[in-house]
Design an enzyme around this catalytic site. Structure first.
Site, PDB file in Angstrom:
ATOM      1  N   ILE A  43       0.842  -1.076   0.040  1.00 20.74           N
ATOM      2  CA  ILE A  43      -0.118  -0.100  -0.154  1.00 20.74           C
ATOM      3  C   ILE A  43       1.022   1.424   0.071  1.00 20.74           C
ATOM      4  O   ILE A  43       1.537   1.516   0.891  1.00 20.74           O
ATOM      5  CB  ILE A  43      -1.054   0.064   1.508  1.00 20.74           C
ATOM      6  CG1 ILE A  43      -2.020  -1.389   1.156  1.00 20.74           C
ATOM      7  CG2 ILE A  43      -1.768   1.335   1.350  1.00 20.74           C
ATOM      8  CD1 ILE A  43      -2.691  -1.144   2.377  1.00 20.74           C
TER       9      ILE A  43
ATOM     10  N   ASN B  51       1.247   5.560  -1.491  1.00 20.90           N
ATOM     11  CA  ASN B  51       0.701   6.835  -1.237  1.00 20.90           C
ATOM     12  C   ASN B  51      -0.243   7.058  -2.616  1.00 20.90           C
ATOM     13  O   ASN B  51      -1.223   8.002  -2.322  1.00 20.90           O
ATOM     14  CB  ASN B  51       1.642   8.082  -1.103  1.00 20.90           C
ATOM     15  CG  ASN B  51       2.481   8.105   0.303  1.00 20.90           C
ATOM     16  OD1 ASN B  51       1.743   7.920   1.289  1.00 20.90           O
ATOM     17  ND2 ASN B  51       3.908   7.794   0.433  1.00 20.90           N
ATOM     18  N   THR B  52       0.197   6.629  -3.694  1.00 23.53           N
ATOM     19  CA  THR B  52      -0.702   6.900  -4.957  1.00 23.53           C
ATOM     20  C   THR B  52      -1.587   5.656  -5.204  1.00 23.53           C
ATOM     21  O   THR B  52      -2.725   5.774  -5.538  1.00 23.53           O
ATOM     22  CB  THR B  52       0.204   7.291  -5.855  1.00 23.53           C
ATOM     23  OG1 THR B  52       0.924   8.440  -5.675  1.00 23.53           O
ATOM     24  CG2 THR B  52      -0.576   7.642  -7.218  1.00 23.53           C
TER      25      THR B  52
ATOM     26  N   HIS C 155      -0.681  -1.795  -4.799  1.00 26.82           N
ATOM     27  CA  HIS C 155      -0.182  -3.098  -5.633  1.00 26.82           C
ATOM     28  C   HIS C 155      -0.333  -4.216  -4.943  1.00 26.82           C
ATOM     29  O   HIS C 155      -0.133  -4.479  -3.772  1.00 26.82           O
ATOM     30  CB  HIS C 155       1.487  -2.567  -5.658  1.00 26.82           C
ATOM     31  CG  HIS C 155       1.712  -1.479  -6.702  1.00 26.82           C
ATOM     32  ND1 HIS C 155       1.860  -0.383  -6.130  1.00 26.82           N
ATOM     33  CD2 HIS C 155       1.837  -1.101  -8.125  1.00 26.82           C
ATOM     34  CE1 HIS C 155       2.123   0.620  -7.069  1.00 26.82           C
ATOM     35  NE2 HIS C 155       2.082   0.076  -8.118  1.00 26.82           N
TER      36      HIS C 155
ATOM     37  N   TYR D  94      19.066   2.517  11.021  1.00 33.51           N
ATOM     38  CA  TYR D  94      18.295   3.677  10.571  1.00 33.51           C
ATOM     39  C   TYR D  94      17.192   4.038  11.305  1.00 33.51           C
ATOM     40  O   TYR D  94      16.158   2.914  11.561  1.00 33.51           O
ATOM     41  CB  TYR D  94      17.889   3.473   8.778  1.00 33.51           C
ATOM     42  CG  TYR D  94      17.220   4.528   8.156  1.00 33.51           C
ATOM     43  CD1 TYR D  94      18.031   5.072   7.329  1.00 33.51           C
ATOM     44  CD2 TYR D  94      15.920   5.092   8.490  1.00 33.51           C
ATOM     45  CE1 TYR D  94      17.315   6.213   6.500  1.00 33.51           C
ATOM     46  CE2 TYR D  94      15.510   5.968   7.990  1.00 33.51           C
ATOM     47  CZ  TYR D  94      16.089   6.623   6.714  1.00 33.51           C
ATOM     48  OH  TYR D  94      15.495   7.856   6.208  1.00 33.51           O
TER      49      TYR D  94
ATOM     50  N   GLY E 165      11.115   3.206   6.373  1.00 33.95           N
ATOM     51  CA  GLY E 165       9.610   2.525   6.307  1.00 33.95           C
ATOM     52  C   GLY E 165       9.805   0.986   5.895  1.00 33.95           C
ATOM     53  O   GLY E 165      10.668   0.441   5.361  1.00 33.95           O
ATOM     54  N   VAL E 166       8.522   0.647   6.076  1.00 33.86           N
ATOM     55  CA  VAL E 166       8.325  -0.813   5.940  1.00 33.86           C
ATOM     56  C   VAL E 166       8.553  -1.208   4.564  1.00 33.86           C
ATOM     57  O   VAL E 166       9.136  -2.390   4.143  1.00 33.86           O
ATOM     58  CB  VAL E 166       7.051  -1.649   6.473  1.00 33.86           C
ATOM     59  CG1 VAL E 166       5.988  -0.966   5.704  1.00 33.86           C
ATOM     60  CG2 VAL E 166       7.178  -2.995   6.492  1.00 33.86           C
ATOM     61  N   ASP E 167       8.296  -0.449   3.287  1.00 34.43           N
ATOM     62  CA  ASP E 167       8.322  -0.757   2.222  1.00 34.43           C
ATOM     63  C   ASP E 167       9.774  -0.775   1.565  1.00 34.43           C
ATOM     64  O   ASP E 167      10.241  -1.336   0.943  1.00 34.43           O
ATOM     65  CB  ASP E 167       7.708   0.214   1.294  1.00 34.43           C
ATOM     66  CG  ASP E 167       7.809   1.788   1.603  1.00 34.43           C
ATOM     67  OD1 ASP E 167       8.515   2.102   2.759  1.00 34.43           O
ATOM     68  OD2 ASP E 167       7.737   2.565   0.599  1.00 34.43           O
TER      69      ASP E 167
ATOM     70  N   THR F  10      11.723  25.604 -22.642  1.00 35.65           N
ATOM     71  CA  THR F  10      11.498  25.580 -21.204  1.00 35.65           C
ATOM     72  C   THR F  10      11.101  24.276 -20.842  1.00 35.65           C
ATOM     73  O   THR F  10      11.469  23.783 -19.749  1.00 35.65           O
ATOM     74  CB  THR F  10      10.122  26.341 -20.713  1.00 35.65           C
ATOM     75  OG1 THR F  10      10.758  27.789 -21.122  1.00 35.65           O
ATOM     76  CG2 THR F  10       9.973  26.421 -19.556  1.00 35.65           C
TER      77      THR F  10
END
Length: 213
Positions: free
Chosen positions: A6, A8-9, A12, A69, A73-75, A145
């Protein structure tokens, strides 16, 4: 058994045959045909999964990585578990860069994802509201640009990754991982990195259970 990452967007899924992703607001319930074992970096999206599929279990406690660390994060833990030596880049909503040496996590850092860079430019000025040109040549100075923005985003990411890689192997995963991998010789793109780490964690837990019976 279905494994679930899971983010943020997107959310999966992997059912041992294929990987797919869902918008958290539109989870395809019919595809969740068995128990789901998940990791999550987004509490709201986690709630949406649990609402869609009650037989879902958070496996964060068993995803263990040898690291000093604080707050990893778990991911990121899962992605690193399958790599004994090398640099792991997970390019999604954020781009995380982690270093493994002999099975020990050495540390890492976080960059904004490509979409976040675009949003940042847009906030500076409407004139900078441009999409990334993924075919940009990083060996030529831009003359418009859109190319200037694309060059600034991509080259800054590539250079900071190259600075830490040196002679290490580099592994890419995540939605933008395949694109970034092409800038690095002999890079390895593996969309299974996080799921591999989750499976390693499950196998270790099952082994401990059998040994303690």
């Amino acid at each position: 058994m279905i494994l679930c990452d899971i983010g943020n967007t997107y959310i999966h899924f992997y059912d041992m045959n294929r990987i797919w992703k869902n918008n958290p607001d539109h989870i395809a319930k019919k595809e969740l045909h068995s128990d789901v074992y998940y990791i999550s970096v987004n509490a709201e999206n986690e709630k949406k999964l649990l609402k869609a599929h009650k037989n879902s279990y958070n496996m964060a406690k068993i995803v263990q990585l040898n690291s000093a660390y604080n707050g990893l994060g778990v991911d990121r833990k899962a992605a690193c578990l399958g790599v004994r030596d090398g640099v792991i880049i997970d390019a999604g909503s954020a781009i995380t860069i982690d270093v493994m040496n002999r099975g020990i996590h050495q540390g890492g850092y976080i960059l904004p994802g490509l979409v976040s860079y675009i949003q940042a430019y847009k906030q500076i000025s409407p004139a900078l509201d441009k999409q990334i040109n993924f075919g940009i040549n990083l060996d030529e100075l831009p003359l418009d640009t859109q190319s200037a923005i694309s060059f600034g985003i991509i080259k800054s990411i590539v250079l900071i990754i190259k600075d830490i890689i040196k002679d290490k192997k580099v592994y890419f995963t995540g939605g933008d991982g395949k694109f970034l991998a092409k800038f690095f010789e002999e890079s390895i793109y593996n969309e299974m990195l996080v799921f591999n780490g989750m499976q390693i964690s499950i196998d270790k837990e099952l082994k401990k259970y059998k040994e303690n019976r």
